[in-house]
Design an enzyme around this catalytic site. Structure first.
Site, short mmCIF file in Angstrom:
data_model
loop_
_atom_site.label_atom_id
_atom_site.label_comp_id
_atom_site.label_asym_id
_atom_site.label_seq_id
_atom_site.Cartn_x
_atom_site.Cartn_y
_atom_site.Cartn_z
N ARG A 26 -12.48 -17.71 -11.35
CA ARG A 26 -11.64 -18.74 -11.98
C ARG A 26 -11.30 -18.44 -13.43
O ARG A 26 -10.42 -19.06 -14.01
CB ARG A 26 -12.34 -20.11 -11.87
CG ARG A 26 -12.11 -20.75 -10.51
CD ARG A 26 -12.84 -22.07 -10.40
NE ARG A 26 -14.27 -21.87 -10.20
CZ ARG A 26 -15.19 -22.83 -10.37
NH1 ARG A 26 -14.83 -24.02 -10.78
NH2 ARG A 26 -16.46 -22.57 -10.15
N LYS A 33 -16.89 -12.80 -16.43
CA LYS A 33 -17.12 -14.15 -16.99
C LYS A 33 -18.19 -14.18 -18.09
O LYS A 33 -17.93 -14.69 -19.19
CB LYS A 33 -17.50 -15.12 -15.87
CG LYS A 33 -17.90 -16.48 -16.39
CD LYS A 33 -17.96 -17.53 -15.31
CE LYS A 33 -19.26 -17.52 -14.58
NZ LYS A 33 -19.41 -18.69 -13.69
N GLN A 86 -27.16 -6.50 -7.12
CA GLN A 86 -26.94 -7.25 -5.88
C GLN A 86 -25.58 -6.81 -5.34
O GLN A 86 -24.55 -7.15 -5.91
CB GLN A 86 -26.96 -8.75 -6.17
CG GLN A 86 -26.92 -9.59 -4.91
CD GLN A 86 -26.68 -11.06 -5.20
OE1 GLN A 86 -26.13 -11.42 -6.25
NE2 GLN A 86 -27.05 -11.92 -4.28
N GLY A 91 -25.80 -15.36 -2.19
CA GLY A 91 -26.42 -16.62 -2.61
C GLY A 91 -27.52 -16.43 -3.64
O GLY A 91 -28.00 -15.31 -3.86
N GLY A 155 -25.78 -29.18 -6.84
CA GLY A 155 -26.84 -29.54 -5.92
C GLY A 155 -27.49 -30.83 -6.43
O GLY A 155 -27.72 -30.98 -7.62
N ARG A 348 -9.76 -5.48 -46.77
CA ARG A 348 -10.05 -4.65 -45.59
C ARG A 348 -11.42 -3.98 -45.74
O ARG A 348 -12.02 -4.02 -46.81
CB ARG A 348 -8.91 -3.66 -45.39
CG ARG A 348 -7.62 -4.36 -44.94
CD ARG A 348 -6.41 -3.46 -45.01
NE ARG A 348 -6.63 -2.23 -44.30
CZ ARG A 348 -5.92 -1.12 -44.48
NH1 ARG A 348 -4.91 -1.10 -45.36
NH2 ARG A 348 -6.18 -0.03 -43.78
N LYS A 366 -8.69 -1.81 -49.68
CA LYS A 366 -9.38 -1.11 -48.58
C LYS A 366 -10.24 -0.02 -49.19
O LYS A 366 -9.76 0.73 -50.05
CB LYS A 366 -8.36 -0.49 -47.63
CG LYS A 366 -8.98 0.21 -46.45
CD LYS A 366 -8.19 1.42 -45.99
CE LYS A 366 -8.36 2.60 -46.93
NZ LYS A 366 -7.79 3.85 -46.42
N TYR A 381 -1.65 -2.98 -54.02
CA TYR A 381 -2.40 -2.35 -52.94
C TYR A 381 -3.42 -1.40 -53.57
O TYR A 381 -3.05 -0.51 -54.33
CB TYR A 381 -1.49 -1.57 -51.98
CG TYR A 381 -2.32 -0.76 -51.00
CD1 TYR A 381 -3.14 -1.41 -50.08
CD2 TYR A 381 -2.32 0.63 -51.03
CE1 TYR A 381 -3.94 -0.69 -49.21
CE2 TYR A 381 -3.12 1.36 -50.17
CZ TYR A 381 -3.93 0.69 -49.26
OH TYR A 381 -4.75 1.40 -48.42
N SER A 420 2.00 -3.13 -65.72
CA SER A 420 2.62 -3.60 -64.48
C SER A 420 3.39 -2.50 -63.77
O SER A 420 3.89 -1.57 -64.41
CB SER A 420 3.61 -4.72 -64.79
OG SER A 420 2.92 -5.80 -65.37
C1 UD1 Z 1 -25.94 -23.47 -7.89
C2 UD1 Z 1 -27.09 -24.26 -7.20
C3 UD1 Z 1 -26.84 -25.74 -7.39
C4 UD1 Z 1 -26.73 -26.07 -8.85
C5 UD1 Z 1 -25.66 -25.23 -9.50
C6 UD1 Z 1 -25.69 -25.42 -11.01
C7 UD1 Z 1 -27.90 -22.97 -5.29
C8 UD1 Z 1 -27.82 -22.79 -3.83
N1 UD1 Z 1 -27.11 -23.91 -5.81
O1 UD1 Z 1 -24.76 -23.78 -7.18
O2 UD1 Z 1 -27.91 -26.47 -6.80
O3 UD1 Z 1 -26.45 -27.44 -9.02
O4 UD1 Z 1 -25.88 -23.83 -9.25
O5 UD1 Z 1 -24.62 -24.73 -11.59
O6 UD1 Z 1 -28.67 -22.30 -5.96
N2 UD1 Z 1 -25.22 -15.74 -8.34
C9 UD1 Z 1 -25.61 -14.43 -8.12
N3 UD1 Z 1 -25.57 -13.95 -6.87
C10 UD1 Z 1 -25.21 -14.70 -5.80
C11 UD1 Z 1 -24.81 -16.04 -6.04
C12 UD1 Z 1 -24.85 -16.54 -7.32
O7 UD1 Z 1 -25.96 -13.71 -9.04
O8 UD1 Z 1 -25.21 -14.18 -4.69
C13 UD1 Z 1 -25.24 -16.26 -9.70
C14 UD1 Z 1 -23.86 -16.60 -10.22
O9 UD1 Z 1 -23.32 -15.51 -10.94
C15 UD1 Z 1 -24.14 -17.79 -11.12
C16 UD1 Z 1 -25.34 -18.44 -10.49
O10 UD1 Z 1 -25.95 -17.47 -9.70
O11 UD1 Z 1 -24.50 -17.40 -12.41
C17 UD1 Z 1 -25.00 -19.67 -9.68
O12 UD1 Z 1 -24.10 -19.32 -8.68
P1 UD1 Z 1 -22.96 -20.32 -8.21
O13 UD1 Z 1 -22.24 -19.71 -7.09
O14 UD1 Z 1 -22.21 -20.78 -9.38
O15 UD1 Z 1 -23.88 -21.52 -7.64
P2 UD1 Z 1 -23.38 -22.96 -7.27
O16 UD1 Z 1 -22.82 -22.92 -5.93
O17 UD1 Z 1 -22.56 -23.50 -8.36
#
Ligand code: UD1
Ligand code: CA
Length: 488
Positions: A26, A33, A86, A91, A155, A348, A366, A381, A420
């Protein structure tokens, strides 16, 4: 990185896992980011700084998307950090498993804190308080939670009738009733290492996102009969992440507000906090005054009683005590005590102005050392130069440092007085106490105490306007004043 001498918690080692593998799509940016800056530091830089202040035993950063950008940046900021890659973003639970596998098994003890790389307002003190509460309560998992007005997307922290935490449910998996809960998981979790070690392989991806949720560990700890709990953070902005440019701007504004607030409490006058921006590494002394429209960036330092502004940008500039800097753009420059700079002045890199000196309006400098009490007041300058103490450079002087191929230095001695509209053609040396005539082009060295005059004697060609500008207003005026056409 700032560090404090206090250990991470009162009871043992803390390992911190920072998640930064997500795509951050985004942002719509070539720049990952977490590398977007706020207050002169990347977002992940702020997080690592907060983390470092805990003096953790180990820091593991999980990288994935654009890891060729993020990895080296983390290694530069925190060389001792372990990088875990990763490959696919399956997740937060999967990300932590990847971090866990990158750790030396001997290090998989004590307390494990999980944080995200995109929360620039996070403070080390909050992490410390959270970790201490976790350890004191002897929990398997602790949630740093927050109560927010609009919990959409987060969450939710679930509690039973007695108020005990029972789990976390993600937005997509939540029922209507669960979605009404305003206590959210900030994302920052603390674990007992031994529990986490067993729990990571028990996570499944049986949910609406098809991801391994780290948050499912809460349920697992309860199944194991371990205490779980949530520690609500009052200052919820500390755990807020920036997902797009609008959130980035909002968090940057808030971070800046906090920085200004701190300086005002330290005895700095800031006339207009709405138009003043101060980077996190800037240092200000007591009784500094910042006028409206000022940006103090990088490692800028302003000593006591100095006044900066209005409308000035200083990056990596040292401003001496009692100096005044007005409408100036400066970078990598040193301004001496009680010196005056501006208005409309461009400093500078490599500019050094001595105590009580002056660099005035419409002057660009400078790589120039300008001595104590020396002045370059107007329209000049000054490049690749040294100007001795007490010397005054006349209005409209150009230090011609570049011959089209190479740059050369000009040295002007002490207490010289140059007139001058001079051009100093480098390399050239003007001695102590020397002077020059107006309009001089100085190509040869001027001995100490000498007056150098290079402009030729003035010749008045009588009647020139009347003869050569016939029929113009100029010729009319000349004729009215008694001028007559003569031969050349
Ligand atoms: C996550 C939490 C949620 C919480 C929210 C707060 C989980 C399942 N959910 O949701 O409960 O309220 O954050 O912002 O944990 N990331 C990785 N690898 C991955 C996935 C994510 O490194 O495979 C990192 C992302 O870069 C980010 C962070 O983990 O910095 C959270 O990931 P994001 O996808 O934003 O989690 P949410 O779905 O927002
Ligand atoms: Ca998120």
């Amino acid at each position: 990185m700032s560090t404090t001498s206090k250990p991470a918690t009162r009871s043992g080692a803390v390992t911190v896992i920072v998640l930064a593998a997500g795509g951050g799509t985004r942002m719509k940016s070539k720049t990952m980011k977490v590398l977007h800056p706020i207050s002169g530091r990347t977002m992940i830089g702020h997080v690592l700084d907060a983390v470092a202040s805990l003096r953790p035993h180990r820091v593991v950063a999980v990288v994935g998307n654009q890891r060729e950008q993020v990895g080296p940046h983390i290694q530069e900021l925190l060389p001792e950090a372990v990088l875990a890659v990763q490959e696919t973003q399956d997740g937060t639970g999967h990300a932590v498993r990847v971090a866990w596998e990158a750790l030396d098994p001997a290090d998989r003890t004590g307390t494990v804190l999980v944080a995200y790389g995109d929360t620039p307002l996070l403070e080390g003190e909050s992490l410390r308080a959270f970790a201490e509460d976790h350890v004191a309560a002897g929990r398997g998992v602790s949630i740093l939670s927050g109560v927010v007005a609009n919990p959409h997307g987060y969450g939710r922290v679930l509690r039973d009738a007695a108020g005990e935490v029972t789990g976390i449910v993600e937005q997509k998996d939540a029922t209507e009733e669960q979605r009404a809960v305003c206590e959210i998981n900030s994302g920052i979790l603390a674990f007992d290492a031994e529990f986490l070690d067993g729990a990571l392989s028990r996570l499944t991806n049986d949910n609406a996102n098809g991801e391994y949720y780290l948050t499912d560990t809460v349920q697992l700890a309860r199944e194991d009969g371990l205490p779980v709990g949530a520690f609500p953070i009052e200052d919820v902005l500390q755990t807020e992440g920036a997902n797009d440019r609008a959130q980035l701007a909002a968090l940057a504004k808030e971070k800046n507000r906090r920085i200004l607030d701190r300086w005002m409490r330290e005895g700095v006058t800031i006339i207009d906090p709405d138009t003043t921006w101060i980077d996190v590494d800037v240092r200000l002394e007591q009784d500094v005054t910042i006028l409206p429209g000022v940006q103090l960036l990088g490692a800028t330092v302003v000593a006591e009683d100095a006044v900066v502004g209005p409308d000035s940008t200083l990056k990596d500039v040292e401003v001496g005590a009692g100096a005044h800097v007005v409408r100036t753009h400066g970078e990598l420059a040193v301004i001496g005590a009680k010196a005056n700079v501006g208005p409309f002045t461009y400093l500078r890199p490599g500019t050094e102005l001595g105590a009580g000196g002056k660099i005035g309006g419409f002057v660009e400098t400078k790589n120039a050392r300008i001595g104590d009490g020396a002045k370059v007041p107007h329209l000049s300058y000054v490049g690749d130069a040294e100007i001795g103490e007490g010397t005054n450079i006349g209005a409209g002087t150009i230090f011609a440092n570049y011959d089209g191929v190479e740059k050369h230095r000009t040295v002007v001695g002490r207490h010289a007085r140059t007139a001058s509209n001079n051009t100093f053609v480098a390399p050239v040396h003007i001695g102590d106490g020397a002077g020059t005539g107006a309009g001089s082009v100085i190509r040869e060295d001027v001995p100490p105490g000498a007056l150098a005059v290079s402009a030729g004697p003035q010749r008045n060609i009588e009647g020139w306007a009347v003869r050569r500008r016939q029929g113009t207003a100029q010729a009319e005026a000349a004729r009215a004043a008694g001028s007559e056409a003569t031969e050349d």
